[in-house]
Design an enzyme around this catalytic site. Structure first.
Site, PDB file in Angstrom:
ATOM      1  N   ARG A 111       0.856  -1.199   0.000  1.00 30.08           N
ATOM      2  CA  ARG A 111       0.000   0.000   0.000  1.00 30.08           C
ATOM      3  C   ARG A 111       0.885   1.239   0.000  1.00 30.08           C
ATOM      4  NH1 ARG A 111      -5.293  -1.780   2.088  1.00 30.08           N
ATOM      5  NH2 ARG A 111      -5.306  -3.911   1.298  1.00 30.08           N
ATOM      6  N   HIS A 152       0.251   1.634  10.412  1.00 26.39           N
ATOM      7  CA  HIS A 152       0.335   1.405   8.968  1.00 26.39           C
ATOM      8  C   HIS A 152       1.725   1.024   8.506  1.00 26.39           C
ATOM      9  CE1 HIS A 152      -3.406   3.753   9.119  1.00 26.39           C
ATOM     10  NE2 HIS A 152      -3.737   3.019   8.080  1.00 26.39           N
ATOM     11  N   GLU A 199      -8.509  -1.882  13.620  1.00 18.42           N
ATOM     12  CA  GLU A 199      -9.141  -2.732  12.615  1.00 18.42           C
ATOM     13  C   GLU A 199      -8.158  -3.851  12.286  1.00 18.42           C
ATOM     14  OE1 GLU A 199     -10.023  -0.850   8.744  1.00 18.42           O
ATOM     15  OE2 GLU A 199      -9.341  -2.789   7.952  1.00 18.42           O
ATOM     16  N   SER A 215     -10.910  -6.811   7.266  1.00 19.26           N
ATOM     17  CA  SER A 215     -12.072  -6.352   6.504  1.00 19.26           C
ATOM     18  C   SER A 215     -12.570  -7.521   5.690  1.00 19.26           C
ATOM     19  CB  SER A 215     -11.686  -5.288   5.483  1.00 19.26           C
ATOM     20  OG  SER A 215     -11.558  -4.064   6.064  1.00 19.26           O
ATOM     21  N   ARG A 230      -1.166  -6.468  12.347  1.00 19.61           N
ATOM     22  CA  ARG A 230      -2.178  -5.849  13.225  1.00 19.61           C
ATOM     23  C   ARG A 230      -2.613  -6.833  14.300  1.00 19.61           C
ATOM     24  NH1 ARG A 230      -5.562  -1.826  10.189  1.00 19.61           N
ATOM     25  NH2 ARG A 230      -3.960  -0.410   9.408  1.00 19.61           N
TER      26      ARG A 230
HETATM   27  P1  AMO Z   1      -8.348  -3.830   3.667  1.00 16.93           P
HETATM   28  O1  AMO Z   1      -7.805  -2.828   2.736  1.00 16.93           O
HETATM   29  O2  AMO Z   1      -9.252  -3.320   4.755  1.00 16.93           O
HETATM   30  O3  AMO Z   1      -9.200  -4.922   2.890  1.00 16.93           O
HETATM   31  O4  AMO Z   1      -7.161  -4.636   4.333  1.00 16.93           O
HETATM   32  C1  AMO Z   1      -7.411  -5.790   5.111  1.00 16.93           C
HETATM   33  C2  AMO Z   1      -6.582  -5.782   6.384  1.00 16.93           C
HETATM   34  O5  AMO Z   1      -5.229  -5.626   6.072  1.00 16.93           O
HETATM   35  C3  AMO Z   1      -4.574  -4.865   7.066  1.00 16.93           C
HETATM   36  N1  AMO Z   1      -4.013  -3.649   6.472  1.00 16.93           N
HETATM   37  C4  AMO Z   1      -2.847  -3.088   6.851  1.00 16.93           C
HETATM   38  N2  AMO Z   1      -1.944  -3.463   7.783  1.00 16.93           N
HETATM   39  C5  AMO Z   1      -0.852  -2.690   7.933  1.00 16.93           C
HETATM   40  N3  AMO Z   1      -0.602  -1.591   7.201  1.00 16.93           N
HETATM   41  C6  AMO Z   1      -1.475  -1.178   6.240  1.00 16.93           C
HETATM   42  N4  AMO Z   1      -1.189  -0.098   5.507  1.00 16.93           N
HETATM   43  C7  AMO Z   1      -2.656  -1.948   6.032  1.00 16.93           C
HETATM   44  N5  AMO Z   1      -3.696  -1.854   5.192  1.00 16.93           N
HETATM   45  C8  AMO Z   1      -4.509  -2.879   5.471  1.00 16.93           C
HETATM   46  C9  AMO Z   1      -5.613  -4.519   8.108  1.00 16.93           C
HETATM   47  C10 AMO Z   1      -6.893  -4.606   7.307  1.00 16.93           C
HETATM   48  O6  AMO Z   1      -8.006  -4.881   8.109  1.00 16.93           O
HETATM   49  N6  AMO Z   1      -9.446  -7.003  -0.074  1.00 16.93           N
HETATM   50  C11 AMO Z   1      -9.845  -6.553   1.251  1.00 16.93           C
HETATM   51  C12 AMO Z   1     -10.073  -7.705   2.192  1.00 16.93           C
HETATM   52  C13 AMO Z   1     -11.273  -8.568   1.803  1.00 16.93           C
HETATM   53  O7  AMO Z   1     -12.390  -8.027   1.729  1.00 16.93           O
HETATM   54  O8  AMO Z   1     -11.087  -9.773   1.589  1.00 16.93           O
HETATM   55  C14 AMO Z   1      -8.758  -5.643   1.812  1.00 16.93           C
HETATM   56  O9  AMO Z   1      -7.626  -5.678   1.414  1.00 16.93           O
HETATM   57  O10 AMO Z   1      -5.565  -5.503   9.111  1.00 16.93           O
END
Ligand code: AMO
Length: 433
Positions: free
Chosen positions: A215, A224, A356, A359, A407
């Site tokens: 990301r 993050h 969180e 998701s 997380r």
């Molecule tokens: P989402 O974007 O909410 O959903 O990501 C899912 C989970 O990934 C973790 N996460 C992160 N952990 C650390 N740093 C980050 N920048 C970060 N971004 C996300 C979190 C988050 O809840 N495709 C959907 C999932 C699905 O619906 O199957 C998705 O990627 O724990």
């Protein structure tokens, strides 16, 4: 007769008889030189042991004075239980071989009580990881993941590996890392989302994946990372309720595995680890708005919650809880709207306090609806034709979720910063080591 034992670990010493000869390999963690006796601490991946050395019984005793901390050594000696040391055992040293000397001084102390700032720790991560309490984070993660893997495997999921170099965004176009892929523009994958769904059309029925997700989020927060470990599942002929059930049971299995297979790890953690019992509570997004309103926090339908607001909601629960039925406008294009109330969706987040963790959702399986959802998010269906095709020739209803491993460790180990939960973090400013 004495038995000769070759290269044991520190933890093996508990089961070794007084007077037996042992060889131990590890790092020279500490050395205290006195006139007629010296005390060394050897550390290996299982723990530390005091080594006592005397001029008349240790060959090459005078070389000890030149040995630097963190030198890799091989010690031969005999085990004794006549000791004042904390563990109740020590090794009387016959000889020490230096396998590789360490430079001195160390850029980061392993046992020094002054705890260094996170940046110094990460720059010298190879040393930081030698600290038992830091190594414990990754041993815990490994056990958790092992327990979850076992659960998904036993529940009929196939472990898959999908591409990380991709042509389209899944979680929003703004957070993509571009990659020059020969003559074409490609990206590092934000989530295995599109591929795990395609595999449901491919008839695999239940898939799970543990892999990196990227990301390009610009914010630098303790929650993050720019590269994290995503645990993903996708299930055919299933809805969001099935997915939530699998998530809850998967997490419980990970924790159960940790507690039952490695009670030693659990006992060493500063945080108590408990396996949750029963179903995780659920609260809808709309109920959250009402709760926040009662705290004097006005949230408009369609707004995301701030960390402070999530703290207020999380305070009502003792552990994991789901927030369900998020507004469709807040969720990605693949999220299935709730039949009969399409302003919200068949979606959920798993939360722990304000964090969180996961998701997930039931997905749109109807190709016409999916195209419409792409357009409503200002995305061009032509860019997703490889994905949409899988929906045009028989796609079952399906659901799944993505969980950030770091997380999960963050909350289970009560860490201050998510960077502590990944070996070599990638953040806004760091791409080495
Ligand atoms: P989402 O974007 O909410 O959903 O990501 C899912 C989970 O990934 C973790 N996460 C992160 N952990 C650390 N740093 C980050 N920048 C970060 N971004 C996300 C979190 C988050 O809840 N495709 C959907 C999932 C699905 O619906 O199957 C998705 O990627 O724990």
């Amino acid at each position: 007769m004495q038995s000769q034992i070759v290269a044991v670990t520190v933890s093996d010493l508990r089961n070794i008889k007084e007077g037996d000869e042992v060889v131990l390999n590890g790092w020279l963690q500490e050395i205290r030189l006195l006139k007629n006796i010296s005390f060394l601490v050897l550390r290996d991946h299982t723990g530390t042991i005091q080594i006592t050395s005397k001029p008349d019984t240790t060959s090459g005793y005078d070389k000890l004075a030149q040995m630097t901390r963190e030198t890799v050594i091989s010690v031969t000696g005999t085990l004794t239980r006549k000791t004042q040391s904390k563990s109740g055992i020590e090794v009387l040293c016959k000889s020490i071989k230096v396998l590789n000397a360490s430079k001195s001084p160390l850029p980061l102390g392993i046992i020094d009580p002054v705890s260094a700032d996170i940046e110094t720790r990460l720059t010298n991560r190879f040393l930081d990881l030698r600290k038992p309490e830091v190594a414990l984070i990754f041993r815990t993660e490994s056990e958790l993941l092992w327990g979850m893997r076992e659960f998904f495997h036993d529940s009929g999921f196939v472990e898959v590996h999908t591409p990380k170099i991709v042509a389209a965004a899944t979680e929003g176009g703004a957070d993509l890392f571009p990659v020059q892929y020969f003559e074409k523009q490609a990206y590092l994958n934000q989530s295995p989302q599109l591929y795990k769904e395609i595999l449901i059309s491919a008839g695999m029925n239940r898939v799970f994946e543990v892999g990196p997700a990227f990301r390009a989020e610009k914010h630098n927060t303790p929650r993050h990372l720019n590269e994290f470990t995503s645990i993903d599942i996708e299930m055919g002929f299933a809805d969001h309720h099935d997915a939530m059930h699998m998530l809850q049971e998967g997490i419980k299995s990970g924790l159960k595995h940790l507690v039952s297979h490695r009670p030693d790890i659990v006992a060493s953690l500063s945080q108590q680890v408990e396996v949750p019992v029963g179903d995780f509570p659920k609260i809808t997004y709309r109920e959250c708005i009402r709760k926040l309103d009662s705290h004097g926090e006005a949230v408009k339908f369609g707004d995301d919650f701030t960390p402070e607001q999530l703290k207020l909601i999380g305070a009502e629960f003792t552990g994991f809880y789901f927030i369900t039925e998020w507004p469709s406008s807040l969720r990605a294009f693949y999220t299935h709207p709730k039949p009969g109330d399409e302003t919200v969706s068949n979606s959920f987040d798993l939360q722990y306090r304000e964090f969180e963790i996961t998701s997930g959702a039931q997905r749109v399986h109807d190709p016409a609806m999916l195209e419409e959802r792409l357009r409503s998010k200002n995305l061009n269906p032509d860019d997703f034709s490889f994905y949409l095709n899988a929906f045009r020739y028989g796609m079952p209803p399906h659901a799944g979720w993505g969980l950030g491993l770091e997380r999960l460790s963050l909350i289970i180990l009560n860490l201050q910063n998510i960077r502590e939960a990944i070996l070599f973090p990638r953040d806004r400013t760091r791409i080495t080591p």
